[in-house]
Scaffold this motif. Sequence first.
Motif, PDB file in Angstrom:
ATOM      1  N   ALA A   1       0.831  -1.208   0.000  1.00  0.00           N
ATOM      2  CA  ALA A   1       0.000   0.000   0.000  1.00  0.00           C
ATOM      3  C   ALA A   1       0.867   1.261   0.000  1.00  0.00           C
ATOM      4  N   VAL A   2       1.957   1.247   0.745  1.00  0.00           N
ATOM      5  CA  VAL A   2       2.876   2.386   0.787  1.00  0.00           C
ATOM      6  C   VAL A   2       3.558   2.565  -0.573  1.00  0.00           C
ATOM      7  N   ALA A   3       3.943   1.463  -1.204  1.00  0.00           N
ATOM      8  CA  ALA A   3       4.573   1.534  -2.530  1.00  0.00           C
ATOM      9  C   ALA A   3       3.612   2.119  -3.556  1.00  0.00           C
ATOM     10  N   LYS A   4       2.333   1.780  -3.448  1.00  0.00           N
ATOM     11  CA  LYS A   4       1.330   2.345  -4.358  1.00  0.00           C
ATOM     12  C   LYS A   4       1.268   3.862  -4.207  1.00  0.00           C
ATOM     13  N   ALA A   5       1.315   4.323  -2.962  1.00  0.00           N
ATOM     14  CA  ALA A   5       1.314   5.767  -2.741  1.00  0.00           C
ATOM     15  C   ALA A   5       2.577   6.408  -3.317  1.00  0.00           C
ATOM     16  N   ALA A   6       3.695   5.676  -3.275  1.00  0.00           N
ATOM     17  CA  ALA A   6       4.970   6.211  -3.746  1.00  0.00           C
ATOM     18  C   ALA A   6       4.978   6.448  -5.253  1.00  0.00           C
ATOM     19  N   VAL A   7       4.366   5.553  -6.022  1.00  0.00           N
ATOM     20  CA  VAL A   7       4.388   5.717  -7.483  1.00  0.00           C
ATOM     21  C   VAL A   7       3.481   6.861  -7.931  1.00  0.00           C
ATOM     22  N   GLU A   8       2.687   7.370  -7.025  1.00  0.00           N
ATOM     23  CA  GLU A   8       1.818   8.499  -7.334  1.00  0.00           C
ATOM     24  C   GLU A   8       2.450   9.828  -6.912  1.00  0.00           C
ATOM     25  N   SER A   9       3.757   9.785  -6.571  1.00  0.00           N
ATOM     26  CA  SER A   9       4.483  10.979  -6.154  1.00  0.00           C
ATOM     27  C   SER A   9       5.684  11.186  -7.065  1.00  0.00           C
ATOM     28  N   ASP A  10       6.107  12.447  -7.244  1.00  0.00           N
ATOM     29  CA  ASP A  10       7.258  12.708  -8.103  1.00  0.00           C
ATOM     30  C   ASP A  10       8.570  12.757  -7.319  1.00  0.00           C
ATOM     31  N   THR A  11       8.513  12.455  -6.022  1.00  0.00           N
ATOM     32  CA  THR A  11       9.723  12.357  -5.207  1.00  0.00           C
ATOM     33  C   THR A  11       9.956  10.894  -4.830  1.00  0.00           C
ATOM     34  N   ASN A  12      11.173  10.577  -4.368  1.00  0.00           N
ATOM     35  CA  ASN A  12      11.464   9.186  -3.995  1.00  0.00           C
ATOM     36  C   ASN A  12      10.557   8.697  -2.881  1.00  0.00           C
ATOM     37  N   VAL A  13      10.241   9.599  -1.946  1.00  0.00           N
ATOM     38  CA  VAL A  13       9.330   9.304  -0.844  1.00  0.00           C
ATOM     39  C   VAL A  13       8.242  10.369  -0.861  1.00  0.00           C
ATOM     40  N   PRO A  14       6.956   9.994  -0.837  1.00  0.00           N
ATOM     41  CA  PRO A  14       5.887  11.000  -0.839  1.00  0.00           C
ATOM     42  C   PRO A  14       6.041  11.996   0.304  1.00  0.00           C
ATOM     43  N   PRO A  15       5.669  13.256   0.084  1.00  0.00           N
ATOM     44  CA  PRO A  15       5.780  14.268   1.144  1.00  0.00           C
ATOM     45  C   PRO A  15       5.027  13.876   2.410  1.00  0.00           C
ATOM     46  N   GLU A  16       3.907  13.181   2.265  1.00  0.00           N
ATOM     47  CA  GLU A  16       3.163  12.712   3.420  1.00  0.00           C
ATOM     48  C   GLU A  16       2.336  11.489   3.031  1.00  0.00           C
TER      49      GLU A  16
ATOM     50  N   ALA B   1      -4.162   2.134   5.401  1.00  0.00           N
ATOM     51  CA  ALA B   1      -4.824   1.045   6.109  1.00  0.00           C
ATOM     52  C   ALA B   1      -5.895   0.401   5.246  1.00  0.00           C
ATOM     53  N   GLY B   2      -6.662   1.230   4.534  1.00  0.00           N
ATOM     54  CA  GLY B   2      -7.714   0.693   3.671  1.00  0.00           C
ATOM     55  C   GLY B   2      -7.161  -0.149   2.545  1.00  0.00           C
ATOM     56  N   GLU B   3      -6.087   0.359   1.901  1.00  0.00           N
ATOM     57  CA  GLU B   3      -5.455  -0.397   0.810  1.00  0.00           C
ATOM     58  C   GLU B   3      -4.887  -1.717   1.335  1.00  0.00           C
TER      59      GLU B   3
END
Length: 345
Positions: free
Chosen positions: A308-323, A330-332
């Motif tokens: 779930a965290v990796a999914k959020a990461a690919v939706e960000s233009d930084t290596n780690v999402p800002p938040e 939890a839902g994912e």
Amino acid sequence: MESAARRRMESIGRHLLPPRILCRDLHLNPVSLTESNAIGSSPVIIGGMILDIHAKPFTDPVPGTTNPGEVQYVSGGVARNIAECMSKLGTKPFMISAVGFDMAGEMLLRYWKSAGLSTEGILQSKSIRTPVVSIVFDSSGELAAAVASVEAVEKFLTPEFIKQFQNYICSAPMLILDANLHPKSIEFACQIAAAAGIPVWFEPVSVKKSTRIATVVNYITCASPNEKELIAMANALSSRKEFKFHCESTKGQRQSVESLFQMLKPAICFLLDKVVSLTGAGDCLVAGILASISSGLDMMQSVAVGIAVAKAAVESDTNVPPEFFLHNIAGEAKIILSGVKQLSL
């Protein structure tokens, strides 16, 4: 800070743990081998803090000339990415690394301090040339070429320097090692962890450096290679060195993992709502798993959180999402767990 970290992971854990299990009852990390490793202790991460320079042309790059596009400075390094992501999920790791007083080092440390992370384990010296990686992408966002200058990790993160932080390692729920380290430093850190019964997570970093597992494999609890790194690791541990990845197609013909991935890529991109960049997604996957394990979730639950965290990461233009929005994570993770099928061996 500890209570805040617990609250963050509890908000995820409440969605994943059976009703009869309360997060406040998870006092010990289930993978730790000694009772001294309380959840409040910090995971230790040893490896590179690297400044990534991302170059993205507007069209496919033309060799031999300047290509119009965007250039971005991004805080990077596998170990650094994992540490930052873990901290945003509520688990504050103890980072052991090295940077210089140059522009890259100052940028990395300024960002690190702004995130409220400790610099106690980070060596800064005028003699250090801060690790930098220059990455050129193609117009679709895939890696086209990269040049890495990370010698400082091997040169300055010596066994003698690591020894200063032996007490941190011995009280950690887990030790995470980045394969950018010199093989002697990897082995030394593994020996400290083994003497204290601390699990070790090996992050291969690259195909070439993944083979550094060969001399320490008996110390390693977990590793997180991609398919190419896994093949290289297997070949490094085998005298025959013949391992290759193949999958059987429905017609009985063998296809490589790469070709199957290319076939599935449109479907994967469709399932991922907003794919911006794949850079850092693997590091965030590892960070999600480690943060969850350190907070008391079991391995299956931790892997679900990592995905779930990796999914959020690919939706960000930084290596780690800002938040991270923990409710979404939890839902994912809950959806992922609900779809798990146990394989019979």
